[in-house]
Each structure stands twice: as structure tokens, then as C-alpha cells.
Design a protein around this motif. Structure first.
Motif, PDB file in Angstrom:
ATOM      1  N   GLN A  99      47.773  49.182  42.372  1.00  0.00           N
ATOM      2  CA  GLN A  99      46.917  49.240  43.558  1.00  0.00           C
ATOM      3  C   GLN A  99      45.447  49.181  43.186  1.00  0.00           C
ATOM      4  N   THR A 100      45.092  49.807  42.081  1.00  0.00           N
ATOM      5  CA  THR A 100      43.709  49.789  41.615  1.00  0.00           C
ATOM      6  C   THR A 100      43.273  48.363  41.285  1.00  0.00           C
ATOM      7  N   LEU A 101      44.102  47.639  40.558  1.00  0.00           N
ATOM      8  CA  LEU A 101      43.786  46.244  40.223  1.00  0.00           C
ATOM      9  C   LEU A 101      43.671  45.383  41.476  1.00  0.00           C
ATOM     10  N   SER A 102      44.583  45.588  42.414  1.00  0.00           N
ATOM     11  CA  SER A 102      44.538  44.844  43.669  1.00  0.00           C
ATOM     12  C   SER A 102      43.258  45.144  44.447  1.00  0.00           C
ATOM     13  N   THR A 103      42.852  46.408  44.445  1.00  0.00           N
ATOM     14  CA  THR A 103      41.633  46.814  45.142  1.00  0.00           C
ATOM     15  C   THR A 103      40.404  46.178  44.512  1.00  0.00           C
ATOM     16  N   LEU A 104      40.344  46.145  43.203  1.00  0.00           N
ATOM     17  CA  LEU A 104      39.207  45.529  42.517  1.00  0.00           C
ATOM     18  C   LEU A 104      39.114  44.046  42.846  1.00  0.00           C
ATOM     19  N   ASN A 105      40.255  43.404  42.972  1.00  0.00           N
ATOM     20  CA  ASN A 105      40.258  41.982  43.311  1.00  0.00           C
ATOM     21  C   ASN A 105      39.662  41.726  44.698  1.00  0.00           C
ATOM     22  N   GLU A 106      39.766  42.716  45.580  1.00  0.00           N
ATOM     23  CA  GLU A 106      39.273  42.559  46.955  1.00  0.00           C
ATOM     24  C   GLU A 106      37.753  42.642  47.053  1.00  0.00           C
ATOM     25  N   VAL A 107      37.090  43.171  46.026  1.00  0.00           N
ATOM     26  CA  VAL A 107      35.628  43.369  46.124  1.00  0.00           C
ATOM     27  C   VAL A 107      34.847  42.528  45.115  1.00  0.00           C
ATOM     28  N   ILE A 108      35.501  41.554  44.489  1.00  0.00           N
ATOM     29  CA  ILE A 108      34.790  40.786  43.454  1.00  0.00           C
ATOM     30  C   ILE A 108      33.701  39.885  44.027  1.00  0.00           C
ATOM     31  N   HIS A 109      33.668  39.742  45.342  1.00  0.00           N
ATOM     32  CA  HIS A 109      32.666  38.873  45.968  1.00  0.00           C
ATOM     33  C   HIS A 109      31.436  39.641  46.449  1.00  0.00           C
ATOM     34  N   LEU A 110      31.382  40.953  46.227  1.00  0.00           N
ATOM     35  CA  LEU A 110      30.354  41.777  46.862  1.00  0.00           C
ATOM     36  C   LEU A 110      29.054  41.918  46.071  1.00  0.00           C
ATOM     37  N   GLY A 111      28.898  41.226  44.963  1.00  0.00           N
ATOM     38  CA  GLY A 111      27.619  41.283  44.268  1.00  0.00           C
ATOM     39  C   GLY A 111      27.754  41.479  42.774  1.00  0.00           C
ATOM     40  N   VAL A 112      26.709  41.105  42.057  1.00  0.00           N
ATOM     41  CA  VAL A 112      26.718  41.156  40.593  1.00  0.00           C
ATOM     42  C   VAL A 112      26.930  42.569  40.079  1.00  0.00           C
ATOM     43  N   ASP A 113      26.292  43.564  40.687  1.00  0.00           N
ATOM     44  CA  ASP A 113      26.425  44.937  40.213  1.00  0.00           C
ATOM     45  C   ASP A 113      27.880  45.400  40.253  1.00  0.00           C
ATOM     46  N   ILE A 114      28.573  45.075  41.329  1.00  0.00           N
ATOM     47  CA  ILE A 114      29.986  45.442  41.451  1.00  0.00           C
ATOM     48  C   ILE A 114      30.843  44.613  40.497  1.00  0.00           C
ATOM     49  N   GLN A 115      30.515  43.352  40.344  1.00  0.00           N
ATOM     50  CA  GLN A 115      31.285  42.481  39.450  1.00  0.00           C
ATOM     51  C   GLN A 115      31.233  42.972  38.003  1.00  0.00           C
ATOM     52  N   VAL A 116      30.058  43.397  37.555  1.00  0.00           N
ATOM     53  CA  VAL A 116      29.925  43.897  36.182  1.00  0.00           C
ATOM     54  C   VAL A 116      30.740  45.176  36.000  1.00  0.00           C
ATOM     55  N   LYS A 117      30.709  46.064  37.002  1.00  0.00           N
ATOM     56  CA  LYS A 117      31.492  47.303  36.916  1.00  0.00           C
ATOM     57  C   LYS A 117      32.988  47.003  36.867  1.00  0.00           C
ATOM     58  N   ILE A 118      33.409  46.018  37.655  1.00  0.00           N
ATOM     59  CA  ILE A 118      34.827  45.631  37.632  1.00  0.00           C
ATOM     60  C   ILE A 118      35.227  45.166  36.235  1.00  0.00           C
ATOM     61  N   LEU A 119      34.417  44.329  35.637  1.00  0.00           N
ATOM     62  CA  LEU A 119      34.716  43.845  34.292  1.00  0.00           C
ATOM     63  C   LEU A 119      34.776  44.978  33.278  1.00  0.00           C
ATOM     64  N   GLN A 120      33.917  45.973  33.457  1.00  0.00           N
ATOM     65  CA  GLN A 120      33.903  47.115  32.538  1.00  0.00           C
ATOM     66  C   GLN A 120      35.170  47.955  32.650  1.00  0.00           C
ATOM     67  N   MET A 121      35.928  47.756  33.726  1.00  0.00           N
ATOM     68  CA  MET A 121      37.174  48.514  33.908  1.00  0.00           C
ATOM     69  C   MET A 121      38.388  47.810  33.340  1.00  0.00           C
ATOM     70  N   VAL A 122      38.319  46.504  33.193  1.00  0.00           N
ATOM     71  CA  VAL A 122      39.514  45.741  32.837  1.00  0.00           C
ATOM     72  C   VAL A 122      40.059  46.137  31.465  1.00  0.00           C
ATOM     73  N   LEU A 123      39.213  46.157  30.455  1.00  0.00           N
ATOM     74  CA  LEU A 123      39.706  46.473  29.110  1.00  0.00           C
ATOM     75  C   LEU A 123      40.267  47.894  29.014  1.00  0.00           C
ATOM     76  N   PRO A 124      39.590  48.930  29.557  1.00  0.00           N
ATOM     77  CA  PRO A 124      40.204  50.266  29.541  1.00  0.00           C
ATOM     78  C   PRO A 124      41.549  50.313  30.252  1.00  0.00           C
ATOM     79  N   LEU A 125      41.689  49.562  31.333  1.00  0.00           N
ATOM     80  CA  LEU A 125      42.984  49.538  32.014  1.00  0.00           C
ATOM     81  C   LEU A 125      44.077  48.977  31.105  1.00  0.00           C
ATOM     82  N   VAL A 126      43.755  47.925  30.366  1.00  0.00           N
ATOM     83  CA  VAL A 126      44.739  47.293  29.490  1.00  0.00           C
ATOM     84  C   VAL A 126      45.042  48.164  28.270  1.00  0.00           C
ATOM     85  N   THR A 127      44.022  48.808  27.712  1.00  0.00           N
ATOM     86  CA  THR A 127      44.211  49.549  26.462  1.00  0.00           C
ATOM     87  C   THR A 127      44.588  51.020  26.667  1.00  0.00           C
TER      88      THR A 127
END
Length: 284
Positions: A99-127
Motif C-alpha cells: 500500500q505504501t508503494l502504491s500511495t507513493l506512485n499516486e503522488v509522483i506528479h506533485l512536484g520535485v520536492d516530493i519526487q526526491v523524497k519518494i526516491l529516497q524511500m525506494v532503496l530503504p524499502l528494498v533493502t
């Protein structure tokens, strides 16, 4: 290791979220107040202990999921910031990862600041949540990176490419541990086990898709049609540089290199290829 006190940070952000949402989004206010009650009921004071308690329930992410769904930049920004803190402290329930991953996908269009934060979450989620992020959830993580790698903003684009490299390497890191757990013999034919062990299966399909992308063919696992060929060759190189031993130990992965990658590389040099791509092929 994160040093921010997760309890204090969340209380402050939840109160802000509740205040901002109370008029137009009462459901967010109610969800935030429920988590505030939960936080105040936790007797532990250390971040690790608080995070452990929060991870026992799906309730912790609820106000932030709702905040993201509003498509309101301010509410989404607060929510994404809190999700980032929850993830980095291992405070997200394993049941809530998809659900967290799905939620992040829903807000990737809302601006650079949010996009960078989303990217910062991807690797911790995987590892950090590797037991939860495999198969389809791993594909969701890749889709986040691939979508943002197409951004015209250089910060987002470059960050996404860097995270992609790290995620691909992390996928093969997990196979190392899985092989060790099963005491694999390097001379064994692993084609059957490659399709039954979750991490080896992920790595096989990722490598296969990288080779298909490189050749301009349709992918099977990640299913994204437009990926920069130079980036794909860089990702293949990262796999071979960091995990040549893993690939050599797994029969199905070796087969993919022989059947998909080798013919592409040989055919590539028969054409007038751009210099930068030729250099990448030489390195491979």
C-alpha cells in the motif's frame, strides 16, 4: 542509523496534518488523532522501541495515505515526509508495504520536492523490508524509479538513475545471502531452483528484462516500454561488476547472457553505433 526521535517527530507532524486537514478532510484529522493516541500510549521512549510498536499495526500509515490521496501539495508533502521517517525507522508494518508503494506512485506528479523524497524511500524499502519487497512489489519499486528517471528535472532524473543502479545491485545482493542459506554448489545446475527461490527468481527476471531492454525488445517482468538504452547498459554493467560470481553460479542467468546479451553486443558492433553506447558495450 537514524537518530531523529520518531515519536516526537510524528506527534508534531500529525498535529500539523490534523490542523491543515480539519476543514476539508475530516477523515484525515480523525486518522491522525487515532495515531496520536497510539503514540501517546507507547511507554517506550527510544526510537527503535517506538518504531517496533508502530510496525505491529497498519494504523500508523493511515493518515499519511489519506493525505497523499487528496492530491493537495501541502498535505501530501507532510504525509510523504512522515512516510519517509516511518520507513527509515522500520516503523511500517510488513502488511502495509504494498500500500505504501502504491500511495507513493499516486503522488509522483506533485512536484520535485516530493519526487526526491519518494526516491529516497525506494532503496530503504528494498533493502530494509526485503522480505516484503519482491515479485510484484519489487516491480512497483522499479516503476517508481523508472517513471521519475524520465523527469525533465536534472536533479530528479539523476537521482532516479542512481537509485535504479543501487536497487539493481541490491536485488543481486539478496541472492548472495539466499545462496549462502542454501549452501549452493557452484557446479550445480540451478535452473529449477532459480524459479522457486524468490530472490533468485527476481534477479533472473530483472537481468532478463535488462537484456531485453538493451536489444529494444518487450520486457516480461517490469513492463516499461521506454527506458534509455545507455542507462540499461550501465545497469547491466553494474550487475556484472558487482555480482559476476552470482551470475556465474546461476545457470538460468548465464543462459540469459548467452541467448540475449551476447547476440545483442555482437550485432551492436556490426552497426554504426553512437560512441557513448559503443563504449558501454565494450565495458560489458
Amino acid at each position: 542509523m537514524a537518530t531523529t526521535n520518531i515519536g516526537a517527530l510524528l506527534l508534531a507532524e500529525l498535529q500539523t496534518l490534523s490542523t491543515e486537514a480539519r476543514r476539508k478532510h475530516p477523515e484525515i484529522k480523525e486518522a491522525a488523532e487515532r495515531v496520536i493516541v497510539v503514540l501517546r500510549g507507547i511507554k517506550a521512549t527510544g526510537s527503535v522501541e517506538i518504531a517496533s510498536e508502530l510496525a505491529k499495526s497498519d494504523e500508523a500509515i493511515s493518515p499519511f495515505v489519506l493525505g497523499c490521496k487528496t492530491n493537495n501539495h501541502k498535505l501530501a508533502s507532510i504525509s510523504v515526509q512522515c512516510l519517509q521517517q516511518l520507513i527509515s525507522h522500520r516503523a511500517v508494518s510488513p502488511r502495509s508495504i504494498a500500500q505504501t508503494l502504491s500511495t507513493l506512485n499516486e503522488v509522483i506528479h506533485l512536484g520535485v520536492d516530493i519526487q526526491v523524497k519518494i526516491l529516497q524511500m525506494v532503496l530503504p524499502l528494498v533493502t530494509m523490508y526485503d522480505g516484503c519487497v519482491y515479485g510484484e512489489t519489487l516491480v512497483d519499486a522499479f516503476h517508481l524509479c523508472l517513471a521519475l528517471q524520465k523527469s525533465r528535472d536534472p536533479i530528479v532524473n539523476n537521482t532516479a538513475a542512481a537509485i535504479l543502479r543501487q536497487v539493481v545491485v541490491a536485488v543481486f545482493d539478496r541472492v548472495v545471502a539466499e545462496d549462502r542459506e542454501h549452501n549452493d554448489d557452484e557446479q550445480e545446475d540451478t535452473r529449477e531452483s532459480d524459479m522457486t527461490r524468490k530472490y533468485a527468481k527476481d534477479a533472473f527476471f530483472v537481468l532478463q528484462d535488462l537484456c531485453l531492454w538493451a536489444a529494444g525488445s518487450d520486457t516480461i517482468f517490469i513492463l516499461d516500454e521506454t527506458v534509455d538504452q545507455g542507462l540499461v547498459l550501465d545497469l547491466i554493467e553494474s550487475v556484472l561488476v558487482n555480482h559476476a560470481a552470482v551470475v556465474a553460479r546461476h545457470t538460468s542467468m548465464l543462459q540469459i547472457l548467452r541467448e540475449r546479451l551476447a547476440p545483442f553486443v555482437v550485432g551492436f558492433f556490426a552497426e554504426k553505433a553512437p560512441f557513448t553506447l559503443a563504449v558501454r558495450c565494450i565495458r560489458i
